[in-house]
Design a protein around this motif. Structure first.
Motif, mmCIF file in Angstrom:
data_model
loop_
_atom_site.group_PDB
_atom_site.id
_atom_site.type_symbol
_atom_site.label_atom_id
_atom_site.label_comp_id
_atom_site.label_asym_id
_atom_site.label_seq_id
_atom_site.Cartn_x
_atom_site.Cartn_y
_atom_site.Cartn_z
ATOM 1 N N ILE A 290 -5.685 3.983 -7.222
ATOM 2 C CA ILE A 290 -5.002 4.237 -5.963
ATOM 3 C C ILE A 290 -3.546 3.817 -6.102
ATOM 4 N N GLY A 291 -2.641 4.677 -5.692
ATOM 5 C CA GLY A 291 -1.222 4.364 -5.680
ATOM 6 C C GLY A 291 -0.704 4.359 -4.259
ATOM 7 N N CYS A 292 0.225 3.464 -3.968
ATOM 8 C CA CYS A 292 0.794 3.374 -2.623
ATOM 9 C C CYS A 292 2.316 3.303 -2.726
ATOM 10 N N GLU B 14 15.533 9.825 -4.439
ATOM 11 C CA GLU B 14 14.993 8.615 -5.076
ATOM 12 C C GLU B 14 13.547 8.376 -4.649
ATOM 13 N N ALA B 15 13.267 8.560 -3.359
ATOM 14 C CA ALA B 15 11.897 8.404 -2.870
ATOM 15 C C ALA B 15 10.982 9.469 -3.465
ATOM 16 N N GLN C 126 6.321 10.159 -9.715
ATOM 17 C CA GLN C 126 5.895 9.270 -10.795
ATOM 18 C C GLN C 126 4.576 8.595 -10.456
ATOM 19 N N LEU C 127 4.445 8.144 -9.204
ATOM 20 C CA LEU C 127 3.226 7.479 -8.766
ATOM 21 C C LEU C 127 2.049 8.438 -8.785
ATOM 22 N N THR D 104 -5.709 -6.072 -3.310
ATOM 23 C CA THR D 104 -6.158 -4.847 -3.983
ATOM 24 C C THR D 104 -5.657 -4.849 -5.424
ATOM 25 N N ASP D 105 -6.165 -3.879 -6.175
ATOM 26 C CA ASP D 105 -5.646 -3.664 -7.535
ATOM 27 C C ASP D 105 -4.845 -2.356 -7.591
ATOM 28 N N TRP D 106 -4.310 -1.930 -6.455
ATOM 29 C CA TRP D 106 -3.592 -0.678 -6.371
ATOM 30 C C TRP D 106 -2.253 -0.748 -7.100
ATOM 31 N N LEU D 107 -1.768 0.403 -7.470
ATOM 32 C CA LEU D 107 -0.449 0.527 -8.068
ATOM 33 C C LEU D 107 0.562 0.751 -6.941
#
Length: 230
Positions: free
Chosen positions: A2-4, A57-58, A64-65, A28-31
């Motif tokens: 999971i990426g946030c 930039e966002a 990338q995420l 959590t172990d999220w990125l």
């Protein structure tokens, strides 16, 4: 994985969403991806910077995420909420969280109350110890008019994007916010066509909602929403 993606506001930095990002890192172990827009951060250098650079930039951080994550959440504070909604409409995401999102801005009645409060603190000699006041004072002094105009252009450009947001969405708004009025949250709730959406008001919170007196309630609302099964 999971990426946030967590997006700060105009003239701000990752500090603005730090209580939430710190909590997510701990539980959590999220990125997590927490980019800083060009010209932003602890030392503002906004003169001559076009608003499209902030969006770019966002967007770069989001893409990338997404390469590294099976599930992607977007959390945006203030201007970051506007950019987050745009990214959600363009690419889609699994959940969207909008904190004090600035679809509309300036709440005159609340600003008058805030100014009166600051005058009282000033008369008592306490303003020098008021961290958020000192931060906003520095921002005001370091923000050129050209940058404020770029912020307005960004809001006007991205506001229509919310008509295409399909991701489950949580909107959180402080009722005592002097910069973003309640009508902003109401507009977003009515405009977003997602089947699942929730509007939450925090009665005592001002604009810096992640750092205000209802911080624990805010974090609980955000975390529960992200942990819910879709």
């Amino acid at each position: 994985m999971i990426g946030c993606l967590c997006l700060h506001g105009f003239t701000g930095s990752p500090y603005e969403v730090e209580p939430v990002t710190d909590y997510l890192r701990e539980h959590t172990d999220w990125l997590l991806s927490v980019p800083t827009y060009p010209g932003h951060g602890e030392q503002l250098q906004l003169r001559g910077i076009d608003h499209q650079l902030w969006i770019d930039e966002a967007e770069r951080a989001f893409l990338q995420l997404r390469k590294k994550s099976d599930t992607v959440y977007i959390l945006g504070f203030s201007m970051g909420g506007m950019i987050g909604g745009y990214l959600a409409s363009k690419y889609g995401c699994d959940k969207l969280i909008l904190l004090s999102a600035s679809a509309y801005y300036m709440n005159p009645s609340q600003m008058v109350k805030d100014i009166k409060e600051m005058v009282k603190l000033g008369l008592k000699g306490n303003l020098k110890d008021h961290e958020l006041y000192q931060r906003y004072r520095k921002k005001f002094m370091d923000t050129p008019l050209s940058a404020t105009l770029e912020f307005r252009r960004l809001v006007n450009k991205l506001r229509p994007a919310f008509e295409k947001v399909q991701a489950p969405t949580l909107i959180v708004q402080g009722e005592s916010d002097g910069l973003v009025p309640k009508k902003s949250a109401e507009y977003l709730y009515k405009t977003i066509p997602a089947q699942k959406k929730k509007l939450c008001y925090l009665k005592a919170s001002k604009h810096m909602i992640c750092h205000d007196c209802e911080q624990d309630q805010l974090i609980e609302e955000v975390f529960q929403f992200l942990m819910e099964q879709s």
